[in-house]
Design an enzyme around this catalytic site. Structure first.
Site, mmCIF file in Angstrom:
data_model
loop_
_atom_site.group_PDB
_atom_site.id
_atom_site.type_symbol
_atom_site.label_atom_id
_atom_site.label_comp_id
_atom_site.label_asym_id
_atom_site.label_seq_id
_atom_site.Cartn_x
_atom_site.Cartn_y
_atom_site.Cartn_z
ATOM 1 C CG LEU A 71 18.287 46.447 15.668
ATOM 2 C CD1 LEU A 71 18.666 47.296 16.660
ATOM 3 C CD2 LEU A 71 16.800 45.887 15.738
ATOM 4 C CG ASP A 72 14.204 48.795 9.675
ATOM 5 O OD1 ASP A 72 14.498 48.007 9.126
ATOM 6 O OD2 ASP A 72 13.210 48.745 9.664
ATOM 7 N NE ARG A 73 19.931 55.437 7.640
ATOM 8 C CZ ARG A 73 21.656 55.829 6.624
ATOM 9 N NH1 ARG A 73 22.140 55.931 7.386
ATOM 10 N NH2 ARG A 73 21.669 55.227 5.864
ATOM 11 C CB THR B 11 15.145 50.184 14.148
ATOM 12 O OG1 THR B 11 14.002 50.138 13.537
ATOM 13 C CG2 THR B 11 14.386 49.642 15.678
ATOM 14 N NE ARG C 120 10.189 51.581 9.398
ATOM 15 C CZ ARG C 120 10.415 51.780 8.663
ATOM 16 N NH1 ARG C 120 11.568 51.398 8.491
ATOM 17 N NH2 ARG C 120 10.828 53.204 7.872
#
Length: 334
Positions: A141-143, A145, A247
């Site tokens: 997961l993105d930082r 998110t 995104r």
């Protein structure tokens, strides 16, 4: 584990579709991403006799040439995490059994470390032990998110979970607050993506399918609720796993997420004042490594709660499975 000789290893059936760099990290977790990329670029790592990039996808049964690797650091030299960090890690657990661990990753906590990142999920996994006892990451997961992050607690479980992601057997549902009202309300975004340098930063952008750097990227979306014409709450389901895919796709169709400092436009910047990224990995349905299915939901993060409060959304309005009503985009996939 390390090796001082050249070896040939085979890709397990459960690892079909897994990235080469992740395949290496699973076996030799002490290797850094930079080390793996350097070995691949120099041709020391080969797949079925040919050069391969670090982000290449592996196929079940493929032969991987493993060159001599640096030794792992002495476990006694590894700095143990504090009891406070261990307790924090355990507090993130949404589900756990002998093979699977599911965490509720907070926004702002990176999944893996980097040059300037010392606190991250990978480090916190020491709370479960080292070596074979240490859970293994199977997706990212993105930082910024928040939400569901699944890990394998054994090498076999990690391979099967990774295989489920690679074969699109994992159903991920994200919630996001986006600018405007998507038209149609429910849709399918099929837009290949590639990493490009833009204004001294690297971003993922839609490109022509014939672009040599293009990677297929598909996202399904459903509008859950609207706050007038300014804003919508959408459920998103990625059918591929590209970096920043959700995104980049929402920006590409003119409906960027609130609180996103990177994939934004003038309208989203205006509506985002005081908000962090409004993207949350809400739900995951994935085959259990042994039998049955795992269904896990992550409660809203404090960052998402603030967005919902500001625009008057109630999380209980949402259908837990908003994509199950009818096929969309002519794809007919379920």
């Amino acid at each position: 584990m390390s090796t001082r000789e050249v070896k040939t290893l085979y890709v397990d059936a459960g690892e079909d579709g897994v990235r080469l760099d992740r395949w290496f990290r699973r076996r030799w977790p002490h290797l850094t991403q930079i080390q793996i990329q350097k070995l691949a670029r120099s041709g020391q790592i080969r797949v079925d006799g040919a050069r391969a990039k670090a982000d290449s996808r592996l196929s079940a049964g493929s032969q991987v040439r493993v060159p001599p690797l640096p030794d792992a650091p002495d476990p006694s030299e590894k700095k143990a995490i504090s009891s406070r960090d261990a307790a924090y890690a355990k507090s993130l657990v949404l589900y756990e059994d002998e093979e699977v661990l599911v965490l509720n990753k907070p926004a702002g906590l990176a999944v893996q470390g980097g040059t300037k990142t010392t606190q991250h999920v990978d480090r916190l996994l020491s709370a479960w032990g080292e070596g074979l006892e240490r859970p293994r990451l199977v997706h990212r997961l993105d930082r910024d998110t928040s939400g569901v992050l699944v890990l394998g607690k054994t090498p076999g479980a990690a391979a099967k979970l990774s295989g489920a992601f690679a074969r699109r057997k994992a159903q991920k549902t994200y919630w996001a607050l986006v600018v405007g009202n998507p038209t149609p309300q429910d849709g399918w975004i099929d837009a290949p993506l590639a990493k490009k340098g833009i204004n001294d930063r690297e971003m993922v952008v839609p490109v022509d399918p014939k672009d040599p750097k293009a990677e297929p990227a598909e996202t399904e979306y459903v509008t859950v609720s609207r706050a007038g014409p300014r804003l919508s709450w959408v459920a998103l389901r990625p059918h591929t796993g590209r970096t920043h895919q959700l995104r980049a796709h929402m920006l590409a169709i003119g409906h960027p997420m609130l609180g996103d400092p990177k994939y934004k436009n003038e309208k989203s910047a205006e509506l985002s004042e005081g908000l962090q990224l409004q993207l949350h990995a809400r739900r995951l349905v994935i085959p259990h490594p042994s039998a049955g299915m795992i269904v896990v939901e992550a409660p809203l993060s404090k960052e998402m709660k603030e967005g919902f409060r500001r625009f008057g959304f109630d999380e209980h309005e949402a259908d837990p499975e908003p994509f199950g009503r009818k096929p969309r985009g002519g794809k007919g996939r379920r």
